[in-house]
Design an enzyme around this catalytic site. Sequence first.
Site, PDB file in Angstrom:
ATOM      1  N   ASN A 208     -65.503 -19.987  16.186  1.00 53.70           N
ATOM      2  CA  ASN A 208     -66.735 -19.232  15.963  1.00 53.70           C
ATOM      3  C   ASN A 208     -66.534 -17.801  16.431  1.00 53.70           C
ATOM      4  O   ASN A 208     -65.474 -17.460  16.962  1.00 53.70           O
ATOM      5  CB  ASN A 208     -67.926 -19.901  16.660  1.00 53.70           C
ATOM      6  CG  ASN A 208     -67.741 -19.961  18.158  1.00 53.70           C
ATOM      7  OD1 ASN A 208     -67.696 -18.940  18.832  1.00 53.70           O
ATOM      8  ND2 ASN A 208     -67.599 -21.178  18.699  1.00 53.70           N
ATOM      9  N   PRO A 303     -68.125 -33.460  23.447  1.00 51.98           N
ATOM     10  CA  PRO A 303     -68.973 -33.674  24.621  1.00 51.98           C
ATOM     11  C   PRO A 303     -69.817 -32.424  24.848  1.00 51.98           C
ATOM     12  O   PRO A 303     -69.355 -31.310  24.556  1.00 51.98           O
ATOM     13  CB  PRO A 303     -67.960 -33.846  25.761  1.00 51.98           C
ATOM     14  CG  PRO A 303     -66.712 -33.174  25.284  1.00 51.98           C
ATOM     15  CD  PRO A 303     -66.697 -33.344  23.792  1.00 51.98           C
ATOM     16  N   LYS A 337     -84.618 -27.189  24.527  1.00 53.33           N
ATOM     17  CA  LYS A 337     -83.192 -27.364  24.843  1.00 53.33           C
ATOM     18  C   LYS A 337     -82.997 -27.562  26.344  1.00 53.33           C
ATOM     19  O   LYS A 337     -82.186 -28.370  26.781  1.00 53.33           O
ATOM     20  CB  LYS A 337     -82.412 -26.131  24.362  1.00 53.33           C
ATOM     21  CG  LYS A 337     -80.947 -26.351  24.170  1.00 53.33           C
ATOM     22  CD  LYS A 337     -80.285 -25.170  23.455  1.00 53.33           C
ATOM     23  CE  LYS A 337     -80.306 -25.311  21.948  1.00 53.33           C
ATOM     24  NZ  LYS A 337     -79.640 -24.217  21.253  1.00 53.33           N
TER      25      LYS A 337
END
Length: 397
Positions: A208, A303, A337
């Site tokens: 990214n 993870p 979140k």
Amino acid sequence: MLASKRILLIIGGGIAAFKTLDLIRRLRERGAQVTPVLTRAGAEFVTPLSVSALAGRKVFCDLFDLTDEAEMGHIELSRSADLIVVAPGTADLMAKMAVGQADDLASTLLLATDTAVLVAPAMNVRMWQHAATQRNIAMLKADGIGFVGPNGGDMACGEHGPGRMAEVPEVIAAIESALSSGPLQGRRVVVTSGPTHEPIDPVRYIANRSSGAQGTAIARALASLGAEVVFVTGPATVPPPDGVEVVRVETAREMLAAVDAALPAEVVICAAAVADWHVASATDRKMKKTEGGMPALEFAENPDILATVSSRGADRPGLVVGFAAETHDVVGHATAKRARKGCDWILANDVSHATGIMGGTENAVTLITEDGAETWPRMGKADVARQLADRIARVLA
Ligand code: CTP
């Protein structure tokens, strides 16, 4: 910051020894007292006369010099400093330090001291990469020895790669950080930063656009307040800060293992842009073009480092901080979140293209804690980092 600080500077035998002449000048400009120790090999590169002239005091050379012993014993010399700096830290000096060998003045001082030690390694790239040197460095780090550099680039021996001694301003910043008596002195903080690379095959990967700028600035700000920072970084484009322990990783799974290995810590800050998925069907051999068109990639979930750290039991860090990169309903998504990941604070930012934040120099964040949302004005990433570090120092005080 360095006024009246006493620095024992051990100059090893390498071409980079010339940099220590400038280092001595810059340290003295800042008010530090520099007591130089020149190894026998170091004296092949810089003369005792130039070292002592710049330091404005005697240079110590030989363990068995009776005049030196009468003036100041080697044990006292090793303890009468606020910091010992080894520059250039040669492979030989570091090997002696790692095994506790004391066969000259420099190695004896390093064995006898109870003072903090900072090493600025410098050597040929192959020597730096050799398993023996890397083993010695791991041992020295475990012993609490600090490091600055080496940097990559062209070397005096004509080769290219890591091994150049850190530049003088970098060494000074690391000395300042090592001597800092800031509010985070003695606090261990782990910071994740940069992107992750998830391999498809040995030559291709999924990545990214994260530059690692915000995580790097945070690690630097924490170190400048005296924190002991473990900086776990993916392949970022900005260089890591000085005065921190750098652990380089590629994948999300490696990042989690590195964070686990760095714990326990009082604070963990997850600033990395971790890939949510890795390629489950990654191969050891390069994928070839097939007649049947593009191969299908199978993905498996990575993870979640932030959530994993937040859910630790008795040894959960007291403060776990995450980021939330959102493109719409920033506060709503980030609040959800925070609850989902179980962290204490979330720094939410709007990464929609128009903001120019992703890959840019500025950030506009909203801090979300159990007390609600607090929007900070748009500011440079270094200022966001300082504001966050100050906030952390206040809550840990
Ligand atoms: N994070 C992490 N491990 C992951 C994914 C994210 O530690 N595998 C951390 C990031 O470092 C960041 C926070 O979680 O601090 C939120 O990252 P973000 O990409 O905004 O959230 P995601 O969990 O990926 O959620 P989504 O993509 O659904 O917004």
